[in-house]
Scaffold this motif. Structure first.
Motif, PDB file in Angstrom:
ATOM      1  N   GLU A  63      -2.958   3.317  -3.900  1.00 60.62           N
ATOM      2  CA  GLU A  63      -2.418   3.058  -2.751  1.00 60.62           C
ATOM      3  C   GLU A  63      -2.166   1.673  -2.549  1.00 60.62           C
ATOM      4  N   ASN A  64      -1.020   1.447  -1.666  1.00 58.69           N
ATOM      5  CA  ASN A  64      -0.767   0.067  -1.553  1.00 58.69           C
ATOM      6  C   ASN A  64      -1.953  -0.716  -0.970  1.00 58.69           C
ATOM      7  N   GLY A  65      -2.118  -1.929  -1.481  1.00 63.67           N
ATOM      8  CA  GLY A  65      -3.334  -2.794  -0.496  1.00 63.67           C
ATOM      9  C   GLY A  65      -4.846  -2.428  -1.178  1.00 63.67           C
TER      10      GLY A  65
ATOM     11  N   LYS B  25     -13.805  -9.532  -3.928  1.00 61.10           N
ATOM     12  CA  LYS B  25     -13.084  -8.704  -4.151  1.00 61.10           C
ATOM     13  C   LYS B  25     -11.623  -8.853  -4.682  1.00 61.10           C
ATOM     14  N   LYS B  26     -10.836  -8.074  -5.221  1.00 63.39           N
ATOM     15  CA  LYS B  26      -9.652  -8.199  -6.287  1.00 63.39           C
ATOM     16  C   LYS B  26      -8.826  -7.005  -5.846  1.00 63.39           C
TER      17      LYS B  26
ATOM     18  N   ARG C  49     -14.105   3.355   0.285  1.00 61.45           N
ATOM     19  CA  ARG C  49     -14.445   2.400  -0.450  1.00 61.45           C
ATOM     20  C   ARG C  49     -14.146   2.840  -2.048  1.00 61.45           C
ATOM     21  N   ILE C  50     -13.758   2.009  -2.967  1.00 63.52           N
ATOM     22  CA  ILE C  50     -13.226   2.308  -4.470  1.00 63.52           C
ATOM     23  C   ILE C  50     -14.713   2.269  -4.986  1.00 63.52           C
TER      24      ILE C  50
END
Length: 448
Positions: free
Chosen positions: A379-381, A392-393, A421-422
């Motif tokens: 998803e965007n962002g 983070k990236k 959180r991924i």
């Protein structure tokens, strides 16, 4: 030499030059009953070719349609030529398939020709297109804004369709029939200026003939020159297009092209027309890549999608929208899509714990993961902290850095915990914050 002999010699030379017919093969003659097709039937018979006639009744002109069929039947019976006929409900077909009468009749005709050739083991179907028809086609293509290919007229052969008459004029065929006292029937719709081809034939060409009586022959000669130019052009474009081709590296992308190697619109047309993109779309795409605007713009044909990247064009098939998320409430085994399964289990960390070297199995600190988990796409962002990094990236930047294609990015599964959180870019990288450490007591093992 008589006019009839001159005509037959001209047709014979054209057949030989283009290797159109053989005397030991069987051919169908498309017989409408009009002057051109009747002349074709008689001339091929006189030249000794093995022929049978096929007549298509499209049931569009009432009694006139039945008159034409009966004329063709009687002619073939008198000449002892086998005769095939078929009736089409053309209006119903066109309504069901949402095509014009002209297009529907064409589709029906050529489908029947193909089947009949197969059934009687015929080599092809001879049709009576002549030089005037070819020049009309050139004019119509010019009006449509054609490319070079539209200016070379009608091809002598295309698949099973054979055109032995492209070197002769309509008036030569009429004279031949008159000298042989051979009747024919006229299709009344040909004399109504209600379609572009009829307008050209009935209104425009008589005016051009006043300017130059030989304009048809002259334009046909120019089309012949352009055919030679086309051959050279095609060879050059093929070579340049080959340089723009890049290998595909995923199962979704069907083609990748290097933008800097696309020097002109002709190359782009060669590359994209097989995927259903029309000349107008290809012009828009070329203008877009010339403008050096931001990448990511999408163009759609009926069957494919093209995405403009910063350096590469990617083409992929259009696909049906399927499920983009899957909730995983607890450990266990789950089916994902048609051929994938995800398995999750938790166990105490053993003293001799070792990392898996497989890309499809990961180990996370179970106490740092909160269920339910969600399997979804990007998803965007979206951001995460790739294993080994301090900060983070953006996920999109991470994917670009590891050279993922647009299609791969679109299909990439992400495993996200209850805090959104991924925790895993599936089969690629886990999140640094979820890694197993010396203080880990319970391990979450996930296998795809």
């Amino acid at each position: 030499m008589s006019p009839a002999s001159c005509l037959i010699d001209k047709v014979s030379s054209f057949i030989t030059e283009h290797q159109l017919l053989q005397h030991d093969k069987l051919y169908l003659v498309a017989l409408s009953g009009g002057s051109d097709s009747v002349a074709l039937l008689l001339i091929l018979r006189e030249m000794g070719y093995r022929i049978e006639a096929v007549h298509c009744n499209f049931m569009l002109r009432g009694d006139e349609s039945m008159r034409d069929e009966q004329f063709c039947r009687d002619l073939c019976q008198r000449l002892n030529i086998p005769f095939h006929t078929v009736h089409f409900d053309t209006k119903t077909y066109c309504s069901l398939h949402k095509v014009s009468i002209e297009m529907g009749a064409r589709e029906l005709r050529y489908a029947h020709f193909s089947k009949l050739c197969h059934d009687i083991d015929a080599e092809g179907v001879c049709v009576a297109h002549h030089m005037d028809d070819s020049v009309e086609t050139v004019f119509l293509n010019l009006l449509r804004g054609t490319g070079l290919n539209g200016l070379i007229g009608i091809a002598p052969r295309r698949n099973i369709i054979i055109r032995p008459f492209l070197s002769v004029r309509r008036e030569e065929l009429r004279d031949y029939l008159q000298n042989n006292n051979q009747e024919y029937v006229d299709d009344s719709s040909n004399f109504i200026p209600d379609v572009n081809r009829n307008l050209l034939r009935l209104k425009v060409f008589p005016l051009l003939k006043e300017i130059n009586p030989a304009f048809v022959e002259n334009i046909d000669r120019c089309a012949g020159y352009l055919k030679e130019v086309q051959a050279v052009y095609d060879k050059t474009i093929d070579e340049l297009a080959a340089k723009a081709q890049l290998p595909t590296n995923d199962k979704w992308t069907v083609a990748r092209f290097q933008i800097k190697a696309i020097e002109n619109e002709g190359i782009l047309f060669k590359l994209l027309s097989p995927y259903g993109f029309n000349p107008t779309q290809i012009g828009d795409i070329f203008a877009h890549i010339l403008s050096s605007t931001f990448p990511g713009k999408r163009f759609l044909s009926a069957t494919h999608e093209l995405v403009v990247g910063s350096e590469v064009l990617e083409v992929m098939p259009l696909e049906q929208e399927g499920p983009k998320t899957m909730i995983i409430p607890e450990t266990g085994s789950y089916i994902v899509g048609e051929s994938e399964r995800i398995r999750l289990k938790i166990f105490n960390k053993p003293s001799d714990f070792s990392w898996s070297t497989s890309t499809n199995i990961i180990h996370l600190d179970a106490d740092k993961i909160r269920f339910p988990l969600t399997l979804r796409h990007m998803e965007n962002g979206d951001r995460f902290q790739p294993l080994g990094m301090n900060g983070k990236k953006l996920l999109s930047d991470f994917m670009t850095d590891i050279k993922m294609s647009t299609a791969e990015k679109r299909h990439q599964w992400l495993l996200v915990d209850a805090d959104n959180r991924i925790v895993w870019v599936v089969n690629r990288r886990i999140d640094q914050r979820c890694r197993v450490t010396d203080t880990t007591t319970a391990i979450l093992e996930i296998e795809v």
